[in-house]
Write a protein that holds these residues in place. Sequence first.
Motif, PDB file in Angstrom:
ATOM      1  N   GLN A 182       0.826  -1.231  -0.048  1.00 12.84           N
ATOM      2  CA  GLN A 182       0.222  -0.136   0.043  1.00 12.84           C
ATOM      3  C   GLN A 182       0.813   1.504   0.024  1.00 12.84           C
ATOM      4  N   ILE A 183       0.550   2.428  -0.765  1.00 13.64           N
ATOM      5  CA  ILE A 183       1.239   3.445  -0.980  1.00 13.64           C
ATOM      6  C   ILE A 183       0.525   4.711  -0.863  1.00 13.64           C
ATOM      7  N   SER A 184       0.982   5.864  -0.431  1.00 13.56           N
ATOM      8  CA  SER A 184       0.235   6.966  -0.642  1.00 13.56           C
ATOM      9  C   SER A 184       0.708   7.731  -1.749  1.00 13.56           C
ATOM     10  N   THR A 185      -0.245   8.646  -2.403  1.00  7.47           N
ATOM     11  CA  THR A 185       0.100   9.533  -3.445  1.00  7.47           C
ATOM     12  C   THR A 185       0.460  10.902  -3.009  1.00  7.47           C
ATOM     13  N   ILE A 186       0.025  11.179  -1.798  1.00 10.05           N
ATOM     14  CA  ILE A 186       0.338  12.592  -1.225  1.00 10.05           C
ATOM     15  C   ILE A 186       1.534  12.568  -0.484  1.00 10.05           C
ATOM     16  N   GLU A 187       2.738  12.784  -0.897  1.00  7.26           N
ATOM     17  CA  GLU A 187       3.774  12.961   0.197  1.00  7.26           C
ATOM     18  C   GLU A 187       3.943  13.495   1.186  1.00  7.26           C
ATOM     19  N   GLY A 188       4.156  12.756   2.326  1.00  8.28           N
ATOM     20  CA  GLY A 188       4.084  13.638   3.810  1.00  8.28           C
ATOM     21  C   GLY A 188       2.845  14.025   4.205  1.00  8.28           C
ATOM     22  N   ALA A 189       1.606  13.762   3.478  1.00 14.06           N
ATOM     23  CA  ALA A 189       0.514  14.357   3.941  1.00 14.06           C
ATOM     24  C   ALA A 189      -0.540  13.208   4.506  1.00 14.06           C
ATOM     25  N   LEU A 382      -9.456   5.065   6.746  1.00 16.71           N
ATOM     26  CA  LEU A 382      -8.061   4.847   7.480  1.00 16.71           C
ATOM     27  C   LEU A 382      -7.439   3.676   7.210  1.00 16.71           C
ATOM     28  N   GLY A 383      -8.461   2.463   7.398  1.00 10.86           N
ATOM     29  CA  GLY A 383      -7.760   1.126   7.435  1.00 10.86           C
ATOM     30  C   GLY A 383      -7.723   0.494   6.017  1.00 10.86           C
ATOM     31  N   LEU A 384      -8.298   1.140   4.947  1.00 12.77           N
ATOM     32  CA  LEU A 384      -8.168   0.599   3.661  1.00 12.77           C
ATOM     33  C   LEU A 384      -7.355   1.625   2.652  1.00 12.77           C
ATOM     34  N   GLU A 385      -7.109   2.610   3.034  1.00 14.07           N
ATOM     35  CA  GLU A 385      -6.513   3.682   2.304  1.00 14.07           C
ATOM     36  C   GLU A 385      -5.650   4.535   3.068  1.00 14.07           C
ATOM     37  N   ASP A 386      -5.205   5.767   2.687  1.00 14.78           N
ATOM     38  CA  ASP A 386      -4.186   6.428   3.338  1.00 14.78           C
ATOM     39  C   ASP A 386      -4.851   8.095   3.074  1.00 14.78           C
ATOM     40  N   PRO A 387      -5.900   8.296   3.763  1.00 12.37           N
ATOM     41  CA  PRO A 387      -6.429   9.638   3.533  1.00 12.37           C
ATOM     42  C   PRO A 387      -5.758  10.890   4.045  1.00 12.37           C
ATOM     43  N   PRO A 388      -5.472  12.046   3.417  1.00 11.37           N
ATOM     44  CA  PRO A 388      -4.669  13.004   4.004  1.00 11.37           C
ATOM     45  C   PRO A 388      -5.151  13.245   5.460  1.00 11.37           C
ATOM     46  N   LEU A 389      -4.141  13.961   6.264  1.00  9.44           N
ATOM     47  CA  LEU A 389      -4.299  14.109   7.467  1.00  9.44           C
ATOM     48  C   LEU A 389      -5.338  15.241   8.016  1.00  9.44           C
ATOM     49  N   TRP A 390      -5.539  16.196   7.020  1.00  9.08           N
ATOM     50  CA  TRP A 390      -6.488  17.208   7.310  1.00  9.08           C
ATOM     51  C   TRP A 390      -7.953  16.832   7.075  1.00  9.08           C
ATOM     52  N   GLN A 391      -7.751  15.789   6.011  1.00  8.12           N
ATOM     53  CA  GLN A 391      -9.420  15.119   5.917  1.00  8.12           C
ATOM     54  C   GLN A 391      -9.851  14.375   7.259  1.00  8.12           C
ATOM     55  N   VAL A 392      -8.857  13.727   7.722  1.00 10.16           N
ATOM     56  CA  VAL A 392      -9.257  12.771   9.090  1.00 10.16           C
ATOM     57  C   VAL A 392      -9.526  13.857  10.188  1.00 10.16           C
ATOM     58  N   TRP A 393      -8.920  14.820  10.408  1.00  6.91           N
ATOM     59  CA  TRP A 393      -8.889  15.761  11.638  1.00  6.91           C
ATOM     60  C   TRP A 393      -9.982  16.944  11.307  1.00  6.91           C
ATOM     61  N   ALA A 394     -10.611  16.974   9.989  1.00  6.47           N
ATOM     62  CA  ALA A 394     -11.628  17.756   9.759  1.00  6.47           C
ATOM     63  C   ALA A 394     -12.904  16.888  10.083  1.00  6.47           C
ATOM     64  N   SER A 395     -12.853  15.541   9.834  1.00  6.38           N
ATOM     65  CA  SER A 395     -13.992  14.596  10.185  1.00  6.38           C
ATOM     66  C   SER A 395     -14.119  14.474  11.791  1.00  6.38           C
ATOM     67  N   ILE A 396     -12.913  14.572  12.406  1.00  6.91           N
ATOM     68  CA  ILE A 396     -12.932  14.307  13.696  1.00  6.91           C
ATOM     69  C   ILE A 396     -13.475  15.783  14.396  1.00  6.91           C
ATOM     70  N   LEU A 397     -13.082  16.938  13.705  1.00 11.17           N
ATOM     71  CA  LEU A 397     -13.611  18.081  14.422  1.00 11.17           C
ATOM     72  C   LEU A 397     -14.956  18.319  14.034  1.00 11.17           C
TER      73      LEU A 397
END
Length: 439
Positions: A182-189, A382-397
């Motif tokens: 599994q890889i991420s297309t958004i480097e560092g994010a 989160l379990g099946l891909e690697d969403p950007p960090l801002w999307q995860v914390w936007a959802s949490i907020l």
Amino acid sequence: MNNSFWTVVGFTVANKVKGKAFLITTLIIALVICIGANLPYLIDKFSGESEPTKIGYLDNGSNGGTDADIIAMLQSYLAGQKEPELEIVAIADAGSADANESALKQAIIDEKIEGYMEFAKSDSSSFPAVTFKSEELMDMSTTQSLSAALQSVKMETVLKDSNMTAEQKKLLFEPVEIDSVQISTIEGAGSIGQGKSKSEQAMDMGLVYVILTLLFMAIMITGQLIASEITAEKSSRVMEVLITSVSPLKGMFGKIFGMFLVGLAQIIIFVAVMVGSLLLPHNADMMSELNINLADIDPLLVIYAVIFYLAGYFLYATMFAAVGSIVSRTEDLGQALMPITMLSFAGYYICLFGGIANPNAMFVKVTSYIPFFSPYVMLVRLGLEDPPLWQVWASILILLVTIGIVGWFAAKIYRVGVLMYGKRPSLKELRKAMRAYKV
């Protein structure tokens, strides 16, 4: 928070844990989990499925020798397997077609074989047509194993006169290994990380399944308990005494937190039973074959799973408490809770039938921001891909803000609803009463 909050928590926990229904239910579910975890071993012990399936054939050398060659190659193929799924058993020729058919059927009756093969000349190939006969309807497992074995024999037959060396044949039959990473297309994010092996991905997916199921169970079971507890206390007029000594926020959240502790205790028991069952010696081989290694679970995914689990639980629990407070009769509770139940069902089924199959779908991404669905859907992403960090914390907020808003409204509804008896109050009556109280 002063002692009144913890008084409500303690009363709720003690009242529920001491009940026979809680103890019996917990014991039954733990027993079911224990049986389920050991089910493959029990089936293996009592059904004898660890032994190869015995397939009969008519030992008739008068058919020209082609069948005999195929049987010999088939037996050689099965003998080369570490744990062969099939065993070829010869049934002696009885002298006529009818007698042979009777002999083969009698062998099934006598449990010498579980089915038998018949060979016939094929119009389109030099390899004979094969028919497998068995008493079982759609015996797919045996048929697939037999088909795979015969396919290998057919390939060997075709290559017999090709002048290929044994090493070349071995290379030809050797399966192609594909390593999935599994890889991420958004480097560092990314939020979880990249470069995960197939084993790590499998463990992440397993964790997602477990957390989704636990959250769904917690919402459906504990949420119903919260609502029914409040309705029962209201109908017994205990609430009149409680509401005068404890503020609505402390009363409602004390009950919610108390039920959370009860549910958490049950989950700990169930998980302990599951892990203990899987660590038994007879399950060690199964764990090894399935490549289950708890060390491969991403700790960051565990942290996110806990966050979404807690947020999802408290969001739905406050709604269940609010609805339970405006219902005066327990028989009306199921109908009143239906909209909340359907919301939870929707989030769970979005994951099962959409999110797990295609976590990158636009519909899945949109619902991962909707607070009533995000505890389920964002966890799948989160379990099946690697969403950007801002999307995860936007959802949490968004989820935390929604919990605050819903909690505030729920507390006002709770304060008003628990003191309204008789018929369920209308929206107009409820809105008017809510204006008279401050949380």
